[in-house]
Enzyme design. Structure first.
Site, short mmCIF file in Angstrom:
data_model
loop_
_atom_site.label_atom_id
_atom_site.label_comp_id
_atom_site.label_asym_id
_atom_site.label_seq_id
_atom_site.Cartn_x
_atom_site.Cartn_y
_atom_site.Cartn_z
N LYS A 1 6.54 -7.63 -7.81
CA LYS A 1 6.98 -7.45 -6.31
C LYS A 1 7.17 -8.88 -5.77
O LYS A 1 8.32 -9.10 -5.19
CB LYS A 1 5.80 -7.04 -5.49
CG LYS A 1 5.64 -5.52 -5.41
CD LYS A 1 4.25 -5.01 -5.05
CE LYS A 1 3.98 -3.49 -5.27
NZ LYS A 1 2.66 -2.92 -5.06
N GLN B 1 -2.47 -4.02 -1.73
CA GLN B 1 -2.31 -3.49 -3.24
C GLN B 1 -3.70 -2.44 -3.20
O GLN B 1 -4.65 -2.98 -3.03
CB GLN B 1 -2.27 -4.46 -4.56
CG GLN B 1 -1.94 -3.78 -5.61
CD GLN B 1 -0.74 -2.80 -5.92
OE1 GLN B 1 0.33 -3.32 -5.37
NE2 GLN B 1 -0.70 -2.05 -6.71
N ASP C 1 4.56 -0.09 3.44
CA ASP C 1 4.25 0.86 2.27
C ASP C 1 4.30 2.45 2.78
O ASP C 1 4.28 3.41 1.89
CB ASP C 1 2.70 0.78 1.90
CG ASP C 1 2.35 0.16 0.35
OD1 ASP C 1 3.27 0.32 -0.40
OD2 ASP C 1 1.55 -0.69 0.37
N1 GUN Z 1 -0.88 1.14 -5.86
C1 GUN Z 1 -0.16 1.96 -6.48
N2 GUN Z 1 0.86 2.03 -5.92
C2 GUN Z 1 0.96 1.24 -4.79
C3 GUN Z 1 1.90 1.43 -3.71
O1 GUN Z 1 3.14 1.74 -3.83
N3 GUN Z 1 1.65 0.56 -2.65
C4 GUN Z 1 0.26 -0.04 -2.87
N4 GUN Z 1 0.06 -0.95 -1.76
N5 GUN Z 1 -0.73 0.02 -3.89
C5 GUN Z 1 -0.30 1.04 -4.75
#
Ligand code: GUN
Length: 298
Positions: free
Chosen positions: A53, A97, A120
């Site tokens: 990311k 995350q 998100d």
């Molecule tokens: N963990 C797995 N997929 C995601 C996601 O799309 N966003 C976040 N914040 N955590 C995750």
């Protein structure tokens, strides 16, 4: 006849080029989109997602405020960091995350994120708006799935979509998004899960299957109608001594067999995966635009 492969890397690259141009246009107005990223702990998969990311932000010109915190971080410490980011005008999007360590209440953290910075799309306010069909930040993986379908020319209107898996991150939102009365949606949706009786009965009727169960080989060739479109959201590590790292990634679909029956199919890796981060970048750019009263989306 084998299925055509949907190349997620190529679609993602195309959207990222579009976003890069938008970031340049925003920077000309002195607006720099900013993403706050928080990772708590040492989960290897989460660490590699977060690094990807951060790299993707840099590539398209998004400022990224990266915070890697030890696994012992308390809930209060995490809440204060979220609060600081909520108040920081340089931060347009906040990404915590998941999963978080057990001692932290995940829903308390998601609730603390300003819904206007919830790139998100996990805050209940955005989830609710999405369900009732109002403008909202859409969760990245389901939004990526819909972009892949649209940009591959798949008609969803009137199609029977069978979603396998009811997670909050993928199954529930993608089912909700596809049943909306909107372009790129308008599908008849069946949502299957671990208590579904005779999963194959449902999947065999699908024009489009979205596999998001989290288990390899959940969807096998006998479960797929000839000519169906198959989207595989799964990312599973299976042991593989022939690989240097000792494992390989597979999806939830038996790809080699199912590709002989499907008309279009996504591979793993290289299908849905690259789209998730791309749609996070999309939401961050969108949030920067909104924060600056710029709704132009040419
Ligand atoms: N963990 C797995 N997929 C995601 C996601 O799309 N966003 C976040 N914040 N955590 C995750």
């Amino acid at each position: 006849m084998g299925a055509k492969i949907i190349d997620g890397k190529q679609v993602a690259a195309q959207i990222r080029e579009e976003l890069k141009a938008e970031v340049i246009a925003l920077k000309a107005k002195n607006i720099v989109p900013g993403l706050g990223v928080i990772l708590v702990g040492e989960d290897p998969a989460s660490k590699s997602y977060v690094s990807a990311k951060e790299k993707a932000c840099g590539e398209i010109g998004i400022f990224s405020d990266d915070n890697r915190l030890p696994a012992e971080t308390t809930q209060d410490e995490l809440l204060s960091l979220v609060d600081r980011m909520n108040k920081d005008p340089k931060i347009n999007g906040i990404l915590v995350q998941l999963p978080l360590p057990q001692h932290i209440d995940e829903s308390a953290i998601l609730l603390a994120i300003d819904p206007d910075k919830d790139v998100d799309g996990f805050h209940p306010m955005n989830v609710g708006k999405m369900v009732v069909g109002e403008d909202a930040f859409l969760p990245c993986t389901p939004h990526g799935v819909i972009q892949l379908l649209q940009r591959s020319g798949v008609e969803t209107s009137g199609a029977h979509v069978v979603v396998v898996g009811r997670s909050n991150i993928v199954g529930k939102p993608v089912a909700n998004m596809l049943l909306q009365k909107k372009d790129g949606a308008n599908a008849t949706v069946t949502l299957c899960h671990t208590r579904t009786r005779d999963l194959a009965f449902h999947t065999r009727q699908a024009d489009i299957i979205i596999a998001a169960s989290g288990w390899p080989n959940t969807v096998t060739a006998d479960m797929v109608k000839e000519g169906a479109v198959v989207i595989d959201v799964g990312v599973n590590r299976v042991e593989d001594a022939s690989r240097e790292r000792g494992y390989r990634l597979v999806g939830d679909v038996d790809f080699d067999a199912v590709k002989e029956k499907a008309s279009l199919i996504t591979p793993v890796p290289g299908g849905v995966g690259p789209m998730t981060i791309t749609m996070l970048l999309y939401n961050t750019v969108e949030s920067a635009r909104r924060a600056n009263g710029d709704y132009c989306t040419e």
